[in-house]
Design an enzyme around this catalytic site. Structure first.
Site, PDB file in Angstrom:
ATOM      1  N   HIS A 140      30.217  56.120  42.827  1.00 58.65           N
ATOM      2  CA  HIS A 140      30.852  55.254  41.825  1.00 58.65           C
ATOM      3  C   HIS A 140      32.089  54.563  42.396  1.00 58.65           C
ATOM      4  CE1 HIS A 140      33.073  54.862  37.747  1.00 58.65           C
ATOM      5  NE2 HIS A 140      32.360  53.781  37.990  1.00 58.65           N
ATOM      6  N   GLU A 152      33.923  57.840  43.645  1.00 57.80           N
ATOM      7  CA  GLU A 152      33.540  59.147  43.118  1.00 57.80           C
ATOM      8  C   GLU A 152      32.129  59.467  43.619  1.00 57.80           C
ATOM      9  OE1 GLU A 152      35.614  59.731  38.768  1.00 57.80           O
ATOM     10  OE2 GLU A 152      33.979  58.299  38.856  1.00 57.80           O
TER      11      GLU A 152
HETATM   12  N1  CAA Z   1      39.125  40.599  46.866  1.00 59.88           N
HETATM   13  C1  CAA Z   1      40.080  40.686  47.801  1.00 59.88           C
HETATM   14  N2  CAA Z   1      41.379  40.891  47.511  1.00 59.88           N
HETATM   15  C2  CAA Z   1      41.726  40.978  46.218  1.00 59.88           C
HETATM   16  C3  CAA Z   1      40.761  40.896  45.175  1.00 59.88           C
HETATM   17  C4  CAA Z   1      39.409  40.691  45.550  1.00 59.88           C
HETATM   18  N3  CAA Z   1      38.434  40.597  44.653  1.00 59.88           N
HETATM   19  N4  CAA Z   1      41.407  41.052  43.989  1.00 59.88           N
HETATM   20  C5  CAA Z   1      42.713  41.237  44.268  1.00 59.88           C
HETATM   21  N5  CAA Z   1      42.890  41.192  45.607  1.00 59.88           N
HETATM   22  C6  CAA Z   1      44.153  41.378  46.349  1.00 59.88           C
HETATM   23  C7  CAA Z   1      45.100  40.217  46.149  1.00 59.88           C
HETATM   24  O1  CAA Z   1      44.814  39.181  47.052  1.00 59.88           O
HETATM   25  C8  CAA Z   1      46.453  40.844  46.436  1.00 59.88           C
HETATM   26  O2  CAA Z   1      46.667  40.964  47.820  1.00 59.88           O
HETATM   27  P1  CAA Z   1      48.189  41.113  48.417  1.00 59.88           P
HETATM   28  O3  CAA Z   1      48.711  42.437  47.945  1.00 59.88           O
HETATM   29  O4  CAA Z   1      47.989  41.075  49.881  1.00 59.88           O
HETATM   30  O5  CAA Z   1      48.951  39.958  47.857  1.00 59.88           O
HETATM   31  C9  CAA Z   1      46.272  42.254  45.889  1.00 59.88           C
HETATM   32  O6  CAA Z   1      44.848  42.500  45.798  1.00 59.88           O
HETATM   33  C10 CAA Z   1      46.875  42.352  44.514  1.00 59.88           C
HETATM   34  O7  CAA Z   1      46.301  41.319  43.679  1.00 59.88           O
HETATM   35  P2  CAA Z   1      47.153  40.273  42.822  1.00 59.88           P
HETATM   36  O8  CAA Z   1      48.459  39.982  43.507  1.00 59.88           O
HETATM   37  O9  CAA Z   1      46.264  39.123  42.497  1.00 59.88           O
HETATM   38  O10 CAA Z   1      47.401  40.959  41.427  1.00 59.88           O
HETATM   39  P3  CAA Z   1      47.858  42.444  41.121  1.00 59.88           P
HETATM   40  O11 CAA Z   1      49.013  42.851  41.966  1.00 59.88           O
HETATM   41  O12 CAA Z   1      47.955  42.523  39.641  1.00 59.88           O
HETATM   42  O13 CAA Z   1      46.600  43.337  41.562  1.00 59.88           O
HETATM   43  C11 CAA Z   1      44.713  44.492  40.874  1.00 59.88           C
HETATM   44  C12 CAA Z   1      45.339  43.129  41.041  1.00 59.88           C
HETATM   45  C13 CAA Z   1      44.434  45.100  42.242  1.00 59.88           C
HETATM   46  C14 CAA Z   1      43.387  44.255  40.154  1.00 59.88           C
HETATM   47  C15 CAA Z   1      45.691  45.409  40.059  1.00 59.88           C
HETATM   48  O14 CAA Z   1      46.130  44.736  38.914  1.00 59.88           O
HETATM   49  C16 CAA Z   1      45.066  46.713  39.653  1.00 59.88           C
HETATM   50  O15 CAA Z   1      44.990  47.637  40.435  1.00 59.88           O
HETATM   51  N6  CAA Z   1      44.620  46.796  38.363  1.00 59.88           N
HETATM   52  C17 CAA Z   1      43.957  47.966  37.837  1.00 59.88           C
HETATM   53  C18 CAA Z   1      42.508  47.923  38.241  1.00 59.88           C
HETATM   54  C19 CAA Z   1      41.777  49.153  37.806  1.00 59.88           C
HETATM   55  O16 CAA Z   1      42.275  50.043  37.149  1.00 59.88           O
HETATM   56  N7  CAA Z   1      40.492  49.186  38.201  1.00 59.88           N
HETATM   57  C20 CAA Z   1      39.609  50.257  37.830  1.00 59.88           C
HETATM   58  C21 CAA Z   1      38.953  49.909  36.560  1.00 59.88           C
HETATM   59  S1  CAA Z   1      37.840  51.165  36.045  1.00 59.88           S
HETATM   60  C22 CAA Z   1      36.439  50.822  36.882  1.00 59.88           C
HETATM   61  O17 CAA Z   1      36.298  49.895  37.625  1.00 59.88           O
HETATM   62  C23 CAA Z   1      35.336  51.780  36.742  1.00 59.88           C
HETATM   63  C24 CAA Z   1      34.529  51.799  35.555  1.00 59.88           C
HETATM   64  O18 CAA Z   1      33.576  52.508  35.611  1.00 59.88           O
HETATM   65  C25 CAA Z   1      34.805  51.071  34.310  1.00 59.88           C
END
Ligand code: CAA
Length: 284
Positions: A140, A152
């Protein structure tokens, strides 16, 4: 067993991310979809991610070109006949997944692993329809797959130690940290995350605070990167609803009972970022 090539079924948000990370890590990957338009959309998502990574100097032009060359697509599951492992990342529908596992079991080499990216459906039920239950597990990933470091590994009732060991090695080679969980609905992350997200919706329904203030509270008060409503929109309201229903089906704990507002929003097609609107509007 050493994994040399990978198949991914489903090129949506998760499947495209998994395929992307795998080719970046040097694996030959075939990703399958039911229709070309879904493949095209997934490939666009991967290209957009590579553009960001190129712009930020995280990958070079040569690395992107080599990754692109390792990425193949198909509309025909028979192309998986040489795969060492197949990761299933299709819609969270148990019947669809069971049908797919049955089919893949007849196509894959006898020693190949068959894993599911499901966020909450029972892996043991998928393993049970195959002739290789010891080689079936959950794997996961988290959204956005190129960024989130966790995987996971879900050990179903008959998953062998050898399968878990191979998946740990695979996760490390993808630059992910693996944790191992039992095959109980929600595993570790969603078991904890879903009640938090549902509580935020209930709090909003009760008028305790605005969604903007609830988001700000969790970002600024606890250091979460996104507040619950931003995260709900990011993950997808439909995905959250499926996960909540799957866990609630298993344990009947009211914490996991989907709030009415979540159901209504999914019915109305307000799924979050992917549909342009959820708790927030992304049309602009
Ligand atoms: N590909 C490559 N790089 C990416 C990307 C992608 N798709 N999305 C974001 N990034 C990179 C950005 O370029 C940025 O890089 P730098 O640090 O070098 O600048 C970095 O990630 C951070 O992105 P942003 O600056 O655009 O925005 P942010 O600081 O808000 O980060 C985020 C975005 C990583 C999504 C952050 O907000 C985060 O961690 N959010 C929580 C996400 C989360 O909890 N995910 C799990 C959800 S549950 C799940 O998925 C499972 C399920 O079963 C439901």
């Amino acid at each position: 067993m050493t994994i040399q090539n990978i198949g991914v079924v489903g090129c949506g948000l998760m499947g495209s991310g998994i395929a992307q990370v795998a080719v970046q890590s040097g694996y030959d990957v075939i990703v399958a979809e039911a229709a070309q338009e879904f493949l095209d959309r997934g490939l666009q998502r991967i290209e957009a991610s590579w553009s960001t990574m190129l712009a930020k100097g995280k990958l070079s032009e040569a690395e992107v070109a080599a990754s692109r060359a390792r990425l193949h697509t198909t509309l025909n599951l028979a192309d998986f006949a040489d795969r060492d492992i197949v990761v299933e990342a299709i819609i969270e529908n148990k019947e669809e997944k069971i049908k797919l596992f049955r089919t893949l079991d007849t196509i894959l080499p006898a020693n190949a692993l068959l894993v599911s990216n499901t966020s909450s459906l029972p892996i043991t039920e998928l393993a049970a329809v195959t002739r290789r239950p010891s080689q079936v597990a959950g794997l996961h990933f988290f959204n956005p797959v190129p960024v989130m470091k966790l995987v996971e590994i879900v050990r179903a009732l008959e998953t062998s130690d050898a399968t878990v060991a191979t998946l740990k090695d695979l996760a490390a080679s993808l630059d992910k940290t693996a944790i191992v969980a039992k095959d109980t609905a929600g595993f570790v992350v969603n078991f904890l995350l879903i009640p938090y997200l549902l509580s935020a919706i209930r709090m909003y329904e009760q008028g305790t605070a605005t969604k903007e203030d609830i988001d700000a509270a969790m970002r600024l008060g606890t250091g979460y990167p996104m507040g619950p409503f931003t995260l709900l929109d990011y993950v997808g309201l439909d995905t959250t609803l499926y996960a909540a229903e799957a866990i609630y089906d298993e344990n009947r704990d009211p914490m996991y009972q989907p709030p009415v507002l979540l159901r209504r929003m999914v019915t109305a097609g307000l799924l979050g970022r992917k549909s342009g609107r959820g708790f927030y509007d992304y049309a602009k």
